[in-house]
Enzyme design. Sequence first.
Site, short mmCIF file in Angstrom:
data_model
loop_
_atom_site.label_atom_id
_atom_site.label_comp_id
_atom_site.label_asym_id
_atom_site.label_seq_id
_atom_site.Cartn_x
_atom_site.Cartn_y
_atom_site.Cartn_z
N ALA A 148 -33.13 -34.91 26.92
CA ALA A 148 -33.79 -35.98 26.76
C ALA A 148 -33.93 -35.21 25.03
O ALA A 148 -34.12 -36.48 23.91
CB ALA A 148 -35.14 -36.80 27.18
N GLY A 149 -34.18 -34.31 24.95
CA GLY A 149 -34.15 -33.52 23.71
C GLY A 149 -33.11 -34.07 22.11
O GLY A 149 -31.50 -33.88 22.19
N ARG A 161 -31.38 -28.65 15.47
CA ARG A 161 -30.26 -27.92 14.48
C ARG A 161 -28.94 -27.65 14.29
O ARG A 161 -28.11 -27.55 14.12
CB ARG A 161 -31.07 -26.37 15.07
CG ARG A 161 -32.22 -26.44 15.36
CD ARG A 161 -32.92 -24.93 16.08
NE ARG A 161 -33.32 -25.62 17.43
CZ ARG A 161 -33.98 -24.74 18.25
NH1 ARG A 161 -33.88 -23.51 18.30
NH2 ARG A 161 -34.64 -25.60 19.12
N ARG A 189 3.83 -38.00 26.95
CA ARG A 189 2.70 -38.49 26.98
C ARG A 189 2.37 -39.12 28.38
O ARG A 189 2.74 -38.95 28.84
CB ARG A 189 3.10 -39.77 25.90
CG ARG A 189 3.42 -39.18 24.89
CD ARG A 189 3.42 -40.92 24.02
NE ARG A 189 2.72 -41.21 23.47
CZ ARG A 189 3.66 -42.82 23.15
NH1 ARG A 189 4.06 -42.82 23.04
NH2 ARG A 189 3.32 -43.71 23.63
N TYR A 198 13.84 -40.90 22.75
CA TYR A 198 12.55 -41.93 22.98
C TYR A 198 12.94 -42.12 24.34
O TYR A 198 13.39 -43.40 24.19
CB TYR A 198 12.01 -42.78 22.42
CG TYR A 198 10.55 -43.25 22.43
CD1 TYR A 198 9.90 -43.08 23.60
CD2 TYR A 198 10.80 -44.81 22.68
CE1 TYR A 198 8.09 -43.12 23.39
CE2 TYR A 198 9.71 -45.78 23.08
CZ TYR A 198 8.61 -44.65 23.56
OH TYR A 198 7.23 -45.36 24.14
C1 UD1 Z 1 -37.14 -23.07 26.04
C2 UD1 Z 1 -38.44 -23.39 27.64
C3 UD1 Z 1 -38.41 -21.40 27.41
C4 UD1 Z 1 -37.12 -20.76 27.92
C5 UD1 Z 1 -35.90 -21.78 26.95
C6 UD1 Z 1 -34.71 -21.35 27.62
C7 UD1 Z 1 -39.64 -24.76 27.53
C8 UD1 Z 1 -41.14 -24.89 26.90
N1 UD1 Z 1 -39.60 -23.47 27.64
O1 UD1 Z 1 -37.15 -23.87 25.47
O2 UD1 Z 1 -39.25 -21.25 27.95
O3 UD1 Z 1 -37.00 -19.59 27.11
O4 UD1 Z 1 -35.97 -23.30 27.20
O5 UD1 Z 1 -33.40 -21.68 26.96
O6 UD1 Z 1 -39.62 -25.46 28.13
N2 UD1 Z 1 -35.86 -31.61 27.00
C9 UD1 Z 1 -36.01 -32.61 27.31
N3 UD1 Z 1 -37.44 -33.50 27.05
C10 UD1 Z 1 -38.13 -32.74 26.26
C11 UD1 Z 1 -38.32 -31.32 25.37
C12 UD1 Z 1 -36.42 -30.96 25.51
O7 UD1 Z 1 -35.65 -33.43 28.25
O8 UD1 Z 1 -39.34 -33.37 25.45
C13 UD1 Z 1 -34.63 -31.14 27.23
C14 UD1 Z 1 -33.60 -30.71 26.18
O9 UD1 Z 1 -33.11 -31.55 26.18
C15 UD1 Z 1 -33.38 -29.43 27.04
C16 UD1 Z 1 -34.21 -28.55 27.08
O10 UD1 Z 1 -34.90 -29.56 27.43
O11 UD1 Z 1 -31.68 -29.78 27.34
C17 UD1 Z 1 -35.13 -28.05 26.77
O12 UD1 Z 1 -35.88 -27.67 25.45
P1 UD1 Z 1 -35.64 -26.96 23.88
O13 UD1 Z 1 -36.41 -27.68 23.19
O14 UD1 Z 1 -34.32 -26.51 23.70
O15 UD1 Z 1 -36.46 -25.59 24.90
P2 UD1 Z 1 -36.60 -24.46 24.61
O16 UD1 Z 1 -37.36 -24.14 23.23
O17 UD1 Z 1 -35.23 -23.23 23.75
#
Ligand code: UD1
Length: 449
Positions: free
Chosen positions: A8-9, A13, A324, A357
Site C-alpha cells: 500500500a505504500g 523515494r 510478431r 512481409y
Molecule cells: C520494514 C520493517 C523493517 C524491516 C524492513 C525490511 C516495519 C515497521 N519495518 O521497514 O523492520 O527491516 O521493512 O525491508 O514493518 N506498507 C503498507 N502500508 C503502510 C506502510 C507500508 O502497505 O502503511 C507496505 C509498503 O508498500 C512496503 C512494505 O509495507 O511494501 C514495507 O514498508 P516500508 O515503508 O518499505 O518499510 P521499511 O521502512 O522498509
Amino acid sequence: MRVLILAAGMGTRMKSKYPKVMHKLMGKELLNWVIDTAKKLNPSKIAVVLGHKSEMVEQILTEDIEIYYQKEQLGTGHAVMSAKDFINNEDILILYGDTPLITEETLNKLVNKHMETNADATVLTTILDNPKGYGRIIKNENGKLIDIIEEADTTEEQRNIKEINSGFVIYKGEKLLYGLSKIKPNNNQGEYYLTDVPKNLNYVETYVLEDFTEVLGINNRVQLAEAEKIMRKRTLNKLMLNGVTIVDPESTYISPDVEIGQDTIIYPMTIIFGNTRIGEECEIGPMTRIVNCEIGDFVKIIRSECEDAKIENNVSIGPYSRLRTGTYLKENVKIGNFVETKKTIINKNSKAQHLTYLGDATIGEDVNIGAGTITCNYDGINKHKTYIGNRVFVGSNTALVAPVDIQDDVLIGAGSTITENIPKGSLALGRAKQITKENWVYKKREKGE
Ligand code: UD1
Ligand code: CA
C-alpha cells in the site's frame, strides 16, 4: 497457509508517478515477482493490501488474488489490520511487495522451521555489515527473539546490532490477531509497526538467512538496478550450471522464468524475457530479443526479434528477422534477412529468405516465398487472409492482395500482383507484358538525340 502481501505504500523515494510495486525488474512488476514466488508455496489463498494509487496496481493483478484496501498508510501493522478479515486460524505468511528477490527455497525453509518448532511466529532475519535502515533483531542471552526495534527508535547500542528483520514473518493466524490488538503508534514515526507484534507473543523463533541479497528491499531506482543485477546473475549462473552456454553473461539478460535446454548456446547481447521455453542444442544470438516464445530443439536465431511465437525443431531465423504475435513456424522452416511475420503459420520445409512481409497467412509445406513477396493483408479498414498451398513457388517481388487463395503446386511469375484465386497446378502471371524495341538506342544515337 495463507499469504498476505503488503503493497500500500507510496514509495516516495522512487520519485515516480507510479506506485513503487509497479516498477519492473526483468520485465515483470516488483509485486508480481513476490506474488509468483508466493504461488509456488501452494498457499490456500493469497491477498494483497493496496492503498496508494490502488486502481493502477489492480490492473496488474490476476483474478485469483484477493485485495484489501488501506486508505491511509499508517504503518505496516495498520496495513495488516486493514486485512483483518483475511486472517483466520490458518498460518499466515506476511511478505512485502518491495522485496522481489526472495526465493521459494528460503520461504519453504522459513515455513518448515515454523511448523517444526510450533512457534507463535517465525521471523526471517539476516546479518548485514551495513544494517542501516532495517529493523534490528533483539535477542536474549538464550538467543531467543524478544523484540524488533526500527532504526528510528534504536539506542546507539542497538544500532550496532547486525541481525536485521527481513520483514518476512509467518504467524499462527490467531496469534497475529492477538498481537495486532496490542500495538500502538507510540514511536518516533507515529506508525502502527507490525514489528511490535512479536514482543507481545510468548514464543517467537527466527530463521537466519545466509544470502542476504534475497531480502534487499527496493526503495529507490539505484536499488532497483542493483536488484536487476543480482537477479540476472543468479539466473544466468543457474542456467550455466544446468548445461546452457552463455558466452558473455555481462551482456545477456534472461529472466528467471525462462527455461532453456542442455547444450544451447546464447551469444552476446541477447535478451530473453517472459514466458519463454527454449529446447536443446539451439544457437541464440548475438543481438537477439525473445519474449514469450516456445522454441524447439536445434533452432538457430541470429540478430532477430521474436515475440509471442511458436517455433518447432530445426528452424533457422535471421539475421534481421522479426517474428510478431501469432507466428507459428513448423519444422525446418527458414526465415531470413528482413522478413516480418504476423499471425502466420508456415508449414514444414518452407522458406522465406529475403525482404518479405507475411501477415494473416497460412503457408503450406515445401513452399518457396521469393525475395520481396508481400501479403497485402490490410485494405485500410479490415485485415484479410492469404492462403498458400503445398509446393507453391512465389516468384520474387510478388504482391498477394488478400483475401486470396493459392492452391497446391502453383507457380507465380516474378513481379506479379495477384488479386484472384489460383487453382492447383497453374502458372499465374500478373504483370504488364514486356515490350522490347530492338536497336532503339542505337537509332536514337545516330540521329544525335
Ligand atoms: C520494514 C520493517 C523493517 C524491516 C524492513 C525490511 C516495519 C515497521 N519495518 O521497514 O523492520 O527491516 O521493512 O525491508 O514493518 N506498507 C503498507 N502500508 C503502510 C506502510 C507500508 O502497505 O502503511 C507496505 C509498503 O508498500 C512496503 C512494505 O509495507 O511494501 C514495507 O514498508 P516500508 O515503508 O518499505 O518499510 P521499511 O521502512 O522498509
Ligand atoms: Ca522497504
